[in-house]
Design an enzyme around this catalytic site. Structure first.
Site, PDB file in Angstrom:
ATOM      1  N   GLY A  20      -7.773   5.775   8.314  1.00  0.00           N
ATOM      2  CA  GLY A  20      -8.236   4.474   8.787  1.00  0.00           C
ATOM      3  C   GLY A  20      -9.715   4.193   8.654  1.00  0.00           C
ATOM      4  N   TRP A  76     -11.586   3.345   6.106  1.00  0.00           N
ATOM      5  CA  TRP A  76     -11.919   2.138   5.329  1.00  0.00           C
ATOM      6  C   TRP A  76     -11.612   0.880   6.135  1.00  0.00           C
ATOM      7  CZ3 TRP A  76     -10.967   2.355  -0.666  1.00  0.00           C
ATOM      8  CH2 TRP A  76     -11.777   3.342  -1.206  1.00  0.00           C
ATOM      9  N   ASP A  84       0.151   2.550   4.551  1.00  0.00           N
ATOM     10  CA  ASP A  84       0.121   3.961   4.175  1.00  0.00           C
ATOM     11  C   ASP A  84       1.471   4.592   4.469  1.00  0.00           C
ATOM     12  OD1 ASP A  84      -2.492   6.053   3.652  1.00  0.00           O
ATOM     13  OD2 ASP A  84      -0.576   6.955   4.185  1.00  0.00           O
ATOM     14  N   ASP A 127       5.972   3.640   1.701  1.00  0.00           N
ATOM     15  CA  ASP A 127       5.535   4.057   0.371  1.00  0.00           C
ATOM     16  C   ASP A 127       5.307   2.822  -0.488  1.00  0.00           C
ATOM     17  OD1 ASP A 127       5.274   5.088  -2.224  1.00  0.00           O
ATOM     18  OD2 ASP A 127       6.631   6.752  -1.823  1.00  0.00           O
ATOM     19  N   ASP A 143      -7.457   3.705  -1.593  1.00  0.00           N
ATOM     20  CA  ASP A 143      -7.829   5.113  -1.572  1.00  0.00           C
ATOM     21  C   ASP A 143      -6.588   5.969  -1.833  1.00  0.00           C
ATOM     22  OD1 ASP A 143      -9.811   7.036  -1.386  1.00  0.00           O
ATOM     23  OD2 ASP A 143      -9.538   7.364   0.750  1.00  0.00           O
ATOM     24  N   LYS A 200      -9.431   4.429  -6.144  1.00  0.00           N
ATOM     25  CA  LYS A 200      -9.844   5.809  -6.366  1.00  0.00           C
ATOM     26  C   LYS A 200      -9.126   6.355  -7.591  1.00  0.00           C
ATOM     27  CE  LYS A 200      -8.631   9.179  -3.439  1.00  0.00           C
ATOM     28  NZ  LYS A 200      -8.776   9.978  -2.209  1.00  0.00           N
TER      29      LYS A 200
END
Length: 224
Positions: free
Chosen positions: A64, A66, A97, A113, A138, A178
């Protein structure tokens, strides 16, 4: 036994680096859940992506940090205050997430997912018809150490993030992802260049020198 000893040495070295990491200490001092907040902070301060009033989607959000950073950016700055972790919020943050996510005041969270259609539909329902200003990702798969296999899994996540951006991002919006240097990196850069007018690779100071991670930022969608 030798393998186990080596593993213990690696774990001990990582723990030592972690404890003495200045960004870990700063995160603890400033109330961020992880040092990752300072990666996004540097990207944001370099490019000026996140502003109050926006709709931001945070993919791979757990634990969490970000979302915390964005939430503080959205805190009103009346009378010289701002950056509050709680209270009034000028903007919308939707986090997603696969892992658990401790609630953050004002942040909508979807657990699931991102690769599954049902979860993607939940996210799209939360966004609705509102254009998204910034997508921050991320997300990363569990790396196996097999270059070609890992590169394919990373590429799949990036493709999904870009596809989501193409459908929901404002024309002048931004996507932050990322990625990892190594096998497949050039293809990811090319993929960004095919979809965005401006592409910036950034290796934040908060990313460890030993890490192959870097971040690609795409700004301004190209027509599909």
């Amino acid at each position: 036994m030798k393998v186990q000893t080596k593993s213990k040495k690696v774990n001990k070295a990582w723990l030592n680096d972690h404890i003495h990491d200045p960004y870990v200490r700063l995160a603890q001092k400033e109330g961020f859940r992880s040092r990752a907040a300072y990666k996004l902070k540097e990207i944001d301060e370099t490019l000026g992506l996140i502003k109050p009033g926006q709709l931001v989607v945070d993919l791979g959000a757990s634990p969490g940090a970000w979302s915390q950073y964005v939430r503080r950016k959205f805190a009103p700055k009346d009378a010289g205050t701002g950056g509050a972790a709680v209270g009034e919020l000028n903007g919308t943050i939707i986090a997603l997430d696969l892992l658990d996510f401790e609630p953050i005041e004002g942040v909508q969270f979807i657990q699931g997912d991102f690769r599954e259609e049902e979860v993607l539909q939940q996210l799209q329902a939360c966004v609705g018809d509102r254009p998204v200003d910034v997508v921050i990702s991320d997300m990363a798969p569990n790396l196996s150490g097999i270059g070609a296999h890992d590169a394919a899994r990373v590429e799949n996540l990036i493709e999904l993030a870009i596809d989501f951006a193409q459908h929901h991002l404002k024309k002048d919006g931004a996507l932050v992802c990322k990625v990892f240097h190594g096998s497949g990196y050039t293809q990811l850069v090319d993929m960004f260049k095919a979809n965005f007018r401006v592409v910036k690779p950034i290796k934040p100071k908060a990313s460890r020198d030993k890490s192959s991670e870097t971040f690609l930022v795409g700004i301004g969608l190209k027509p599909r």
